[in-house]
Each structure stands twice: as C-alpha cells, then as structure tokens.
Enzyme design. Structure first.
Site, PDB file in Angstrom:
ATOM      1  N   HIS A  62       0.841  -1.208   0.000  1.00  0.00           N
ATOM      2  CA  HIS A  62       0.000   0.000   0.000  1.00  0.00           C
ATOM      3  C   HIS A  62       0.870   1.250   0.000  1.00  0.00           C
ATOM      4  O   HIS A  62       2.093   1.162   0.083  1.00  0.00           O
ATOM      5  CB  HIS A  62      -0.982  -0.012   1.165  1.00  0.00           C
ATOM      6  CG  HIS A  62      -0.375   0.136   2.528  1.00  0.00           C
ATOM      7  ND1 HIS A  62       0.574  -0.727   3.025  1.00  0.00           N
ATOM      8  CD2 HIS A  62      -0.599   1.047   3.518  1.00  0.00           C
ATOM      9  CE1 HIS A  62       0.887  -0.358   4.259  1.00  0.00           C
ATOM     10  NE2 HIS A  62       0.195   0.719   4.573  1.00  0.00           N
ATOM     11  N   ASP A  66       5.897   4.391   4.742  1.00  0.00           N
ATOM     12  CA  ASP A  66       6.809   3.421   5.365  1.00  0.00           C
ATOM     13  C   ASP A  66       6.814   2.079   4.645  1.00  0.00           C
ATOM     14  O   ASP A  66       7.531   1.166   5.040  1.00  0.00           O
ATOM     15  CB  ASP A  66       6.495   3.242   6.864  1.00  0.00           C
ATOM     16  CG  ASP A  66       5.052   2.870   7.151  1.00  0.00           C
ATOM     17  OD1 ASP A  66       4.165   3.236   6.353  1.00  0.00           O
ATOM     18  OD2 ASP A  66       4.801   2.207   8.172  1.00  0.00           O
ATOM     19  N   HIS A  67       6.026   1.966   3.570  1.00  0.00           N
ATOM     20  CA  HIS A  67       6.008   0.708   2.807  1.00  0.00           C
ATOM     21  C   HIS A  67       6.523   0.857   1.373  1.00  0.00           C
ATOM     22  O   HIS A  67       6.694  -0.134   0.677  1.00  0.00           O
ATOM     23  CB  HIS A  67       4.593   0.112   2.791  1.00  0.00           C
ATOM     24  CG  HIS A  67       4.177  -0.360   4.143  1.00  0.00           C
ATOM     25  ND1 HIS A  67       4.205  -1.684   4.520  1.00  0.00           N
ATOM     26  CD2 HIS A  67       3.780   0.336   5.240  1.00  0.00           C
ATOM     27  CE1 HIS A  67       3.822  -1.788   5.791  1.00  0.00           C
ATOM     28  NE2 HIS A  67       3.563  -0.582   6.240  1.00  0.00           N
ATOM     29  N   HIS A 142      -7.376  -1.654   5.997  1.00  0.00           N
ATOM     30  CA  HIS A 142      -6.525  -0.550   6.420  1.00  0.00           C
ATOM     31  C   HIS A 142      -7.179   0.770   6.028  1.00  0.00           C
ATOM     32  O   HIS A 142      -8.237   0.766   5.404  1.00  0.00           O
ATOM     33  CB  HIS A 142      -5.148  -0.738   5.769  1.00  0.00           C
ATOM     34  CG  HIS A 142      -4.041  -0.016   6.443  1.00  0.00           C
ATOM     35  ND1 HIS A 142      -3.926   0.093   7.808  1.00  0.00           N
ATOM     36  CD2 HIS A 142      -2.962   0.656   5.943  1.00  0.00           C
ATOM     37  CE1 HIS A 142      -2.847   0.793   8.102  1.00  0.00           C
ATOM     38  NE2 HIS A 142      -2.240   1.145   6.987  1.00  0.00           N
ATOM     39  N   HIS A 270       6.378  -4.840  12.249  1.00  0.00           N
ATOM     40  CA  HIS A 270       5.722  -3.527  12.157  1.00  0.00           C
ATOM     41  C   HIS A 270       5.442  -2.949  13.548  1.00  0.00           C
ATOM     42  O   HIS A 270       4.337  -2.498  13.844  1.00  0.00           O
ATOM     43  CB  HIS A 270       4.427  -3.632  11.333  1.00  0.00           C
ATOM     44  CG  HIS A 270       4.004  -2.315  10.732  1.00  0.00           C
ATOM     45  ND1 HIS A 270       3.098  -1.479  11.345  1.00  0.00           N
ATOM     46  CD2 HIS A 270       4.364  -1.690   9.584  1.00  0.00           C
ATOM     47  CE1 HIS A 270       2.908  -0.407  10.587  1.00  0.00           C
ATOM     48  NE2 HIS A 270       3.669  -0.508   9.517  1.00  0.00           N
TER      49      HIS A 270
HETATM   50 ZN   LIG Z   1      -0.168   1.690   6.568  1.00  0.00          ZN
END
Ligand SMILES: [Zn+2]
Length: 304
Positions: A62, A66-67, A142, A270
C-alpha cells in the site's frame, strides 16, 4: 529446496535507530521477490549482501510511506548499475503514477523496462505464477487500499526411489513417464505405477505476508494452513483502542489470526516505536499462539 524470508525492515511509520520501515526479500527456490520497500531498503540489502539485481518482481502492499518510499532509490540504483532485465512492480495504479512522474521530472530514461501490474484490492487474486511458485494478493483492512501476499510453492515432482532405479534398471524415458504419473509396463512384463516407483509427494509450503491491517478474519480462508505467517503487530493489547482507530492490529489479534488460519508459525513485525521492549509482543501473542517469534532485521526465517 530454499524457501525463506529475510527481514530488511520491520518497524512502523518512522525509521528509528532500532528499526527500518517495512521490507523483506522472499526467496523461493533461489528466485528473489522484494516485498514492500520502505526507506533504507537498498542500504540494508547491501549490508546483507542480497543480490538485488536478481530481483525481478517487487510487491508493494500500500501507499503509506513506510512501505514504499524506498522504491525511487531502488529503481534509480538498478538503472545506475546498468540493469537490463524487466522489473515487474505489483501495486496500486497510483504507485505507477508516482514512479512515472518521478522519472519524467528528473529526465531519467531507465536502462530497463518497468512493468506495472495493478492490484484490485477487492478479492484474492493470483498475480504471479511460474513453474515453482504462485503469488496471490488478498485484501487487508486498512485506512487506504492495502494487500497481503501469499507465496505458495508449486508441488515438486516426485523423484523415483533409488531402490526402484536399481531393481528395475529403469530407462530415462521410463523415469520421465513415472515422474509424470504415468504407469509403465516394465521389460519383465510387470506394471509399475508412480506410487510403486516414486517417493511420496512432498507437501507444498506457503508463506503469507500480512502488511498493515486491522483485525481481519476475512483473510483466514485465503491463507488457511500457511506454514509461516508474517503479521503486523503495531500495538499491544493495552492500546487496542488506538489500534482500532488507526486500522492496525495488536500482538494478540495477530496471534488470533495465526491460530484461526492454523498457521505453522507466526512472525510478528511492524512494531510501533512507542514500545521499548519487542519481547512484550512475543509474550502477549504466545498466550494465544505459542509458535510466535519476533521479526529481527537482518534475520532469515525458513518456511518449513
Ligand atoms: Zn499503513
């Protein structure tokens, strides 16, 4: 045969001294797949000696920074190193836009082709397949569209038993037929089936990467029986309310998913930087699902 994941980053949100943001390299039969690409990914790959030119497929769960923020640097480095093979990227349509704009504004013409595959984030869907592995994406719960990824090994061919090779003096064409599941008539007149002559079928292993998600029982069906599950555990149960508000999970909730999916082993990651002791996540989750381990950056975890 190789099947494992190496953790490049397992922190949440901000990079800290202890943790990089999300990223890992999944190795299935020596084919490398990059899953999420937070900041610091390529530096960590260098540290660990990951052969990143060998990666041809990148999966982005997504568009929270941070991804994926490391992908620009990663794409650029591949170019500077003169990469030639196509690079396949699986993610949202917006990811392609972000990357293309970045390349256009910097007048960069890559030495290789970028091929984007748009995820639909609605139902489980097979997004990649070759002779040894298939990858299925599945929706997570999410704040924005987010996908998990299931890596499933294809059934390995059944090898002919050494004792059968000796006893029947099998010819190469006969071996091929037996491996394919055909019955052969041996020169002695005897019928030989695959079960007579071959080792038992080895079970196909699988690994599920469950990126950012609130508690989400819907995915259990897709990942049922998985050997190893990586599940986010941003919070501890005492901050359950905060977890719900931000569409994240607690360690206990991750454990409940692993239990319901009858997973072999749970790997937690995470972690929010608000907690000082990562072992607290393991303690909380183990009460529900004993086969729990905390992800540690730089470590490799086998899919058994
Ligand atoms: Zn997220």
């Amino acid at each position: 045969v190789t099947f494992h994941t190496t953790i490049l980053g397992c922190g949440a949100a901000l990079p800290t001294k202890r943790n990089n943001p999300s990223s890992q390299v999944v190795n299935v039969h020596d084919k490398l797949f990059l899953v999420d690409c937070g900041e610091g990914t390529q530096v960590r790959m260098r540290d660990l000696g990951v052969k990143f030119q060998k990666i041809n497929h990148v999966f982005i769960s997504h568009l929270h920074g941070d991804h994926y923020l490391g992908i620009f640097g990663y794409i650029s480095s591949m170019h500077l190193l003169g990469r030639k093979p196509d690079l396949h990227i699986y993610g949202s349509a917006d990811l392609e836009q972000l990357v293309r704009i970045n390349l256009r504004l910097s007048h960069t013409f890559l030495s290789y082709e970028l091929i984007f595959h748009e995820l639909q984030f609605k139902t489980p869907e097979k997004i990649f397949e070759d002779r040894t592995v298939e990858v299925v994406s599945f929706p997570l719960k999410h704040r924005i569209e987010c996908a998990g990824f299931l890596f499933r090994e294809k059934p390995l061919p059944r090898n002919v038993k050494k004792s059968a090779l000796k006893m029947y003096d099998l010819q190469p064409t006969e071996i091929v037929k037996l491996k394919r599941g055909e019955t052969i008539r041996h020169i002695s007149g005897q019928q030989l089936t695959q079960d007579d002559a071959c080792e038992p079928q080895r079970h196909s292993r699988s690994y599920a990467y469950c990126s950012d998600t609130a508690y989400n029982e819907k995915m259990v069906e897709t990942i049922a029986g998985v050997n190893l599950i990586y599940h986010e555990a941003t919070f501890l149960e005492k901050d359950k309310k905060r977890a719900k508000e931000t569409f994240h999970s607690t360690a206990k909730q991750a454990a409940m998913i692993a239990q319901k999916a009858r997973a072999g082993k749970l790997l937690l990651g995470h972690f929010s930087s608000r907690y000082s002791n990562p072992d607290d996540f393991a303690t909380e989750a183990s009460e529900v699902f004993p086969a729990t381990e905390i992800a540690t950056e730089g470590q490799t975890y086998l899919v058994l």
